[in-house]
Design an enzyme around this catalytic site. Structure first.
Site, PDB file in Angstrom:
ATOM      1  N   HIS A 162      46.969   8.077  57.851  1.00  0.00           N
ATOM      2  CA  HIS A 162      46.785   8.121  56.547  1.00  0.00           C
ATOM      3  C   HIS A 162      48.085   8.586  55.444  1.00  0.00           C
ATOM      4  O   HIS A 162      48.732   8.038  55.318  1.00  0.00           O
ATOM      5  CB  HIS A 162      45.891   9.627  56.451  1.00  0.00           C
ATOM      6  CG  HIS A 162      44.853   9.283  56.799  1.00  0.00           C
ATOM      7  ND1 HIS A 162      43.448   8.262  57.042  1.00  0.00           N
ATOM      8  CD2 HIS A 162      43.673  10.119  57.989  1.00  0.00           C
ATOM      9  CE1 HIS A 162      42.537   7.706  57.449  1.00  0.00           C
ATOM     10  NE2 HIS A 162      42.736   9.426  58.068  1.00  0.00           N
ATOM     11  N   ASP A 179      38.608   2.399  59.855  1.00  0.00           N
ATOM     12  CA  ASP A 179      38.332   4.477  60.081  1.00  0.00           C
ATOM     13  C   ASP A 179      37.163   4.607  60.888  1.00  0.00           C
ATOM     14  O   ASP A 179      36.782   4.765  61.211  1.00  0.00           O
ATOM     15  CB  ASP A 179      39.276   5.176  59.225  1.00  0.00           C
ATOM     16  CG  ASP A 179      39.432   6.726  59.344  1.00  0.00           C
ATOM     17  OD1 ASP A 179      38.824   7.073  60.387  1.00  0.00           O
ATOM     18  OD2 ASP A 179      40.273   7.106  58.655  1.00  0.00           O
TER      19      ASP A 179
HETATM   20  C1  NGQ Z   1      37.433  12.021  61.939  1.00  0.00           C
HETATM   21  N1  NGQ Z   1      38.502  11.932  59.681  1.00  0.00           N
HETATM   22  O1  NGQ Z   1      38.411  12.766  62.887  1.00  0.00           O
HETATM   23  O2  NGQ Z   1      37.439  11.603  62.353  1.00  0.00           O
HETATM   24  C2  NGQ Z   1      37.558  12.905  60.658  1.00  0.00           C
HETATM   25  C3  NGQ Z   1      37.117  14.121  60.816  1.00  0.00           C
HETATM   26  C4  NGQ Z   1      38.870  16.173  60.482  1.00  0.00           C
HETATM   27  C5  NGQ Z   1      38.901  11.211  59.042  1.00  0.00           C
HETATM   28  N2  NGQ Z   1      39.954  12.383  58.589  1.00  0.00           N
HETATM   29  C6  NGQ Z   1      37.420  15.103  60.856  1.00  0.00           C
HETATM   30  N3  NGQ Z   1      38.923  10.464  57.569  1.00  0.00           N
HETATM   31  O3  NGQ Z   1      39.266  15.283  60.547  1.00  0.00           O
HETATM   32  O4  NGQ Z   1      38.618  17.398  61.659  1.00  0.00           O
HETATM   33 ZN    ZN Z   2      40.036   9.290  61.375  1.00  0.00          ZN
END
Ligand code: NGQ
Ligand code: ZN
Length: 453
Positions: free
Chosen positions: A269, A320
């Site tokens: 990101h 993602d």
């Molecule tokens: C993830 N997703 O690890 O799937 C994360 C959400 C977090 C994104 N960052 C969980 N898009 O960041 O704590």
């Molecule tokens: Zn991710």
């Protein structure tokens, strides 16, 4: 030796006609001959492109695609989405994880993505206890990749805290949580699983600066000195604010102060990187892992990509959350995000160059670096991973060369991928993965059961 005669192919030297690839038993391209007779070769009539790496996936999240698009009682945000996602994560058994991953991987291959970076953090049983094999679920991701023929870089995730300053994890995170000792066993098992598959590779992923302390980061980078390292960073404004409050520094600045950023790093990101942080990432040769569809879906914000690439920054793309699995949509969304931001057209390409080709080349190189793939493309020493676009598709009428890539990415090109080969083996034929019926039937049962529950 298997041979393919490619009518039209994008090689590292540019577009070529009538080239013959000779593929060794290991699936690696042993020779590329131009103008050689094709009598003993399989003829490939479309436009052949190298398979693109998908550098960031959470395969299981494919299961909630489309289910989080209903407004709640309050304001919806990344954090309310995450609650939904966590609830789904708590419901899955190992067979469910494998079935959903296989579906996602079929869809990736059909999209022209031939390698996945699986940022894998669902480690433990539903009650939070490690499985008898602590790497059980990572092994299931490799099994799904092997079943579909997708190449995988498995990135087991170290996740220990719920917020900056080492805050204790929440109950909803129980399946992710490791101390360093348990993570050693999870990662060891993951490395073994990756090594057991010819197209498996291994790296590690400290989840984020929210989930990992600076001391833990230093220990991990020292304990795994050679492999790719991926981390989520600076995705949401709240994360930047919390980081500033806890450490007096922005996330990427803090990261660069904590560990030596280098070419083995992939910063997922990096949305809210400021100019100094963009310079630091570019100078280090680190890859920024952009996930434009997910970043749009989650309301993350816009990365200043034109400025970053102007500083020589490297990037690749990932699917993602797998809310939609499409190489062309990731690349067009990436370019369009920069047009919104700069109010210019053809924002990410240099003067007099095709935007699609520029994005394709950048994301092939950036993805390969981030996933530790070594040589890629239609070149000697690279695995024979390639995508064939149907030359008869109306999207390509009158198009040649880079206009084919631009028309694939930006044009009405649904159904344009006709075949996909990985290690010289055809896994997609007529636009469909050869094992789609069985994998889809299995995933359908899982999704109907889990979503009804
Ligand atoms: C993830 N997703 O690890 O799937 C994360 C959400 C977090 C994104 N960052 C969980 N898009 O960041 O704590
Ligand atoms: Zn991710």
């Amino acid at each position: 030796m298997d041979k393919f005669h490619l009518d039209k192919a994008l090689t590292p030297q540019g577009w070529r006609e009538n080239i013959v690839l000779s593929i060794g038993a290991d699936g690696i391209i042993a020779a590329v001959d131009e103008g050689a007779p094709a009598a003993d070769a399989v003829r490939i009539r479309g436009f052949a492109l190298p398979g693109l790496p998908n550098l960031h996936s959470h395969a299981f999240q494919r299961g909630i695609a489309g289910l989080t698009e209903v407004a709640g009682a309050g304001d919806d945000s990344f954090w309310t989405w995450r609650d939904w996602m966590y609830r789904f994560a708590l419901a899955l058994d190992p067979d469910d994880v494998e079935a959903i991953a296989a579906l996602a991987y079929v869809e990736m291959l059909e999209a022209g993505l031939t390698t996945v970076g699986e940022f894998h953090y669902l480690h433990h049983d539903r009650d939070g206890r490690p499985y008898a094999d602590p790497a059980e679920l990572g092994r299931r991701c490799v099994a799904a990749a092997a079943e579909t023929g997708l190449a995988i870089t498995l990135l087991p995730v170290f996740y220990a805290h719920s917020g900056f300053g080492g805050q204790p994890p929440g109950e909803g995170q129980r399946r992710f949580i490791c101390d360093l000792d348990l993570f050693g066993r999870v990662a060891g098992g993951a490395a073994g699983a990756a090594a057991s598959y010819a197209r498996g590779r291994f790296g590690i992923a400290p989840h984020s600066l929210r989930a990992v302390t600076q001391d833990e980061l230093r220990l991990l980078t020292g304990a795994f000195p050679d492999c790719p390292i991926h981390i989520h960073v600076s995705e949401q404004v709240k994360e930047v604010d919390d980081c500033l409050a806890a450490h007096g520094a922005r996330p990427i600045a803090l990261l660069a102060d904590t560990v030596p950023l280098s070419e083995r790093w992939c910063l997922i990101h990096a949305t809210h990187a400021d100019a100094d942080e963009r310079t630091a990432m570019a100078r280090a040769g680190a890859v920024v892992g952009l996930c434009p569809i997910t970043e749009a879906n989650l309301g993350d914000g816009l990365f200043e990509g034109v400025d970053f690439s102007g500083r020589g920054g490297r990037f690749g793309v990932g699917t993602d959350s797998n809310v939609a699995i499409s190489a062309t949509a990731e690349l067009s969304m990436l370019e369009y995000s920069q047009r919104f931001l700069t109010r210019r057209r053809n924002a990410l390409s240099p003067r007099n160059a095709s935007t699609g080709r520029t994005l394709f080349d950048s994301c092939l190189a950036g993805g390969a670096q981030a996933l530790g793939l070594g040589t890629v493309g239609l070149a000697v020493g690279a695995p024979a991973d390639f995508v064939v676009l149907d030359a008869g598709h109306i999207a390509f009428a009158g198009r040649t060369g880079d206009a084919v890539i631009d028309s694939w990415i930006f044009g009405p090109s649904a159904g344009a991928v006709s075949e996909v080969y990985v290690s010289g083996r055809r896994v997609v034929d007529g636009g469909r993965h050869v094992a789609r019926p069985a994998i889809e039937a299995r995933a359908r049962k899982v999704l109907e059961r889990v979503i009804a529950a």
